[in-house]
Write an enzyme that holds these catalytic residues in place. Structure first.
Site, mmCIF file in Angstrom:
data_model
loop_
_atom_site.group_PDB
_atom_site.id
_atom_site.type_symbol
_atom_site.label_atom_id
_atom_site.label_comp_id
_atom_site.label_asym_id
_atom_site.label_seq_id
_atom_site.Cartn_x
_atom_site.Cartn_y
_atom_site.Cartn_z
ATOM 1 C CB THR A 37 -10.328 -13.509 25.973
ATOM 2 O OG1 THR A 37 -11.177 -12.976 26.982
ATOM 3 C CG2 THR A 37 -11.061 -14.610 25.220
ATOM 4 C CE LYS A 49 -14.211 -13.910 27.330
ATOM 5 N NZ LYS A 49 -14.688 -12.760 28.005
ATOM 6 C CE LYS A 95 -8.112 -11.394 21.653
ATOM 7 N NZ LYS A 95 -8.463 -11.701 23.052
HETATM 8 P P1 NAP Z 1 -7.488 -3.055 25.701
HETATM 9 O O1 NAP Z 1 -8.256 -1.924 26.278
HETATM 10 O O2 NAP Z 1 -7.133 -3.027 24.255
HETATM 11 O O3 NAP Z 1 -6.133 -3.206 26.583
HETATM 12 C C1 NAP Z 1 -5.146 -4.138 26.250
HETATM 13 C C2 NAP Z 1 -4.030 -4.025 27.253
HETATM 14 O O4 NAP Z 1 -3.035 -4.994 26.947
HETATM 15 C C3 NAP Z 1 -3.339 -2.661 27.230
HETATM 16 O O5 NAP Z 1 -2.947 -2.334 28.545
HETATM 17 C C4 NAP Z 1 -2.108 -2.952 26.348
HETATM 18 O O6 NAP Z 1 -1.036 -2.066 26.563
HETATM 19 C C5 NAP Z 1 -1.765 -4.342 26.827
HETATM 20 N N1 NAP Z 1 -0.947 -5.101 25.879
HETATM 21 C C6 NAP Z 1 -1.311 -5.545 24.656
HETATM 22 N N2 NAP Z 1 -0.308 -6.230 24.116
HETATM 23 C C7 NAP Z 1 0.722 -6.223 25.001
HETATM 24 C C8 NAP Z 1 2.035 -6.759 25.006
HETATM 25 N N3 NAP Z 1 2.499 -7.464 23.964
HETATM 26 N N4 NAP Z 1 2.792 -6.555 26.111
HETATM 27 C C9 NAP Z 1 2.329 -5.847 27.135
HETATM 28 N N5 NAP Z 1 1.110 -5.320 27.179
HETATM 29 C C10 NAP Z 1 0.306 -5.499 26.128
HETATM 30 O O7 NAP Z 1 -8.217 -4.445 25.931
HETATM 31 P P2 NAP Z 1 -9.280 -4.851 27.087
HETATM 32 O O8 NAP Z 1 -10.643 -4.563 26.593
HETATM 33 O O9 NAP Z 1 -8.821 -4.343 28.405
HETATM 34 O O10 NAP Z 1 -9.121 -6.454 27.013
HETATM 35 C C11 NAP Z 1 -8.014 -7.134 27.614
HETATM 36 C C12 NAP Z 1 -8.286 -8.639 27.547
HETATM 37 O O11 NAP Z 1 -9.508 -8.918 28.239
HETATM 38 C C13 NAP Z 1 -8.455 -9.164 26.105
HETATM 39 O O12 NAP Z 1 -7.927 -10.453 25.998
HETATM 40 C C14 NAP Z 1 -9.971 -9.173 25.937
HETATM 41 O O13 NAP Z 1 -10.359 -10.129 24.958
HETATM 42 C C15 NAP Z 1 -10.417 -9.542 27.345
HETATM 43 N N6 NAP Z 1 -11.771 -9.094 27.718
HETATM 44 C C16 NAP Z 1 -12.247 -7.852 27.371
HETATM 45 C C17 NAP Z 1 -13.542 -7.479 27.759
HETATM 46 C C18 NAP Z 1 -14.130 -6.109 27.413
HETATM 47 O O14 NAP Z 1 -15.348 -5.955 27.515
HETATM 48 N N7 NAP Z 1 -13.315 -5.112 27.052
HETATM 49 C C19 NAP Z 1 -14.323 -8.357 28.514
HETATM 50 C C20 NAP Z 1 -13.803 -9.585 28.884
HETATM 51 C C21 NAP Z 1 -12.519 -9.942 28.485
HETATM 52 P P3 NAP Z 1 -1.035 -0.595 25.879
HETATM 53 O O15 NAP Z 1 -1.752 0.315 26.820
HETATM 54 O O16 NAP Z 1 0.409 -0.268 25.725
HETATM 55 O O17 NAP Z 1 -1.739 -0.728 24.544
#
Ligand code: NAP
Length: 285
Positions: free
Chosen positions: A93, A168, A236
């Site tokens: 997102t 989104k 964010k």
């Molecule tokens: P998360 O659990 O915090 O995972 C984030 C992922 O991104 C981790 O694998 C992290 O690596 C990686 N990452 C972050 N910065 C990076 C960088 N600079 N280079 C390479 N890898 C990087 O987050 P999430 O909940 O999966 O969400 C991911 C995305 O989907 C976000 O944009 C969020 O807004 C969106 N989203 C989330 C949900 C939800 O319910 N969780 C629903 C819809 C959309 P590390 O393992 O090294 O930290």
């Protein structure tokens, strides 16, 4: 079509699993390498030690990382190694502006791009029942549609690049309003000393029932705030919505309040909790 997956967080890990189960996944990368190594071993795919190494080997690159700069960093890394005629699908997102920038950079290498953010939470990612809003060219979407079907049950083409992320942002505003309404209402129920599981059960079956109440209602009233969707990530997203509203003249008072509440919770050390931690501010202490 063989795909690689970059970003094995709460969402990405499940998406990668679903792609693997359907036979589409051949490679993974994660910034923290241990996650990628363990998952690659389990799914019998290759773990790469950089995004650029992964991008050189697959036809479709999926990205699901945290924020705008993270997506830009990944695009800058892969742009020199990715094969012409490949497709990049970003499910993070981020802002529409980031999607447009990514598409321009990749187009210079004859690589197509889709912004394809999702809704449906970790539960939806696990079950492959996400709702996906897609920006980009129709012919690109058609090429990757079979892969997307392993992740989402609803895949809607919104228009050109950036319209997926624009949609989104609409979703994130609604999610903030629902969070405000559910946490405030359940704190009100708690103040009346009503039986909270029954409150959630009966309201969940009526006109005020919703996904957030069903999946996070009981846990928040038990002071369990395991993500789910991290509060810092929603914060964010809402900052993105505020910036977009500034440009298009929209008014988002509910979002202004929610950003203030989330900022307080992040300052208090709750940024890595689920967004339902907003309940902390609503209950009487
Ligand atoms: P998360 O659990 O915090 O995972 C984030 C992922 O991104 C981790 O694998 C992290 O690596 C990686 N990452 C972050 N910065 C990076 C960088 N600079 N280079 C390479 N890898 C990087 O987050 P999430 O909940 O999966 O969400 C991911 C995305 O989907 C976000 O944009 C969020 O807004 C969106 N989203 C989330 C949900 C939800 O319910 N969780 C629903 C819809 C959309 P590390 O393992 O090294 O930290």
């Amino acid at each position: 079509m063989q795909a690689g997956f970059i970003g094995l967080g709460s969402m990405g890990e499940w998406m990668a699993r679903n792609l693997a189960q359907a036979g589409f996944l051949s490679a993974v990368y994660n910034r923290t390498p241990a996650k990628a190594t363990a998952l690659a071993k389990e799914l019998q795919v290759l773990a790469y030690d950089s995004p650029e190494a992964l991008a050189a080997k697959v036809e479709v690159v999926f990205i699901c990382v945290s924020a705008d700069q993270d997506v830009i960093d990944i695009i800058n890394a892969i742009v020199n190694t990715i094969k012409p005629d490949s497709i990049v699908v970003d499910m993070s997102t981020v802002s529409s502006a980031t999607a447009i920038l990514a598409a321009i950079k990749l187009a210079e290498k004859q690589v197509a791009f889709l912004d394809a953010p999702v809704s449906g939470g970790v539960e939806g990612a696990q079950k492959g029942t996400l709702s996906m809003m897609v920006g980009g060219e129709t012919k690109t979407l058609c090429r990757v549609h079979p892969l997307l079907e392993t992740l989402a049950t609803r895949i809607i083409h919104m228009g050109p690049t950036g319209t997926g992320q624009g949609t989104k942002a609409v979703n994130q505003i609604m999610a903030a309003g629902i969070n405000q309404a559910v946490t405030e209402a359940l704190a009100f129920a708690a103040a009346q000393q009503l039986p909270l599981p029954k409150v959630i059960e009966v309201i969940g079956g009526g006109a005020a029932g919703n996904w957030f109440l069903e999946h996070r209602g009981l846990s928040m009233t038990q002071s369990v705030f395991k993500p789910g969707f991290k509060l810092a990530l929603h914060h964010k997203d809402l900052k993105i919505c505020q910036a977009m509203a500034k440009q298009n003249g929209a008014s988002l008072p509910l979002i202004d309040v929610t950003v203030k509440d989330y900022t307080q919770l992040i300052t208090d050390g709750y940024g890595d909790e689920d967004i339902s931690a907003l309940y902390r501010l609503k209950v009487k202490t």
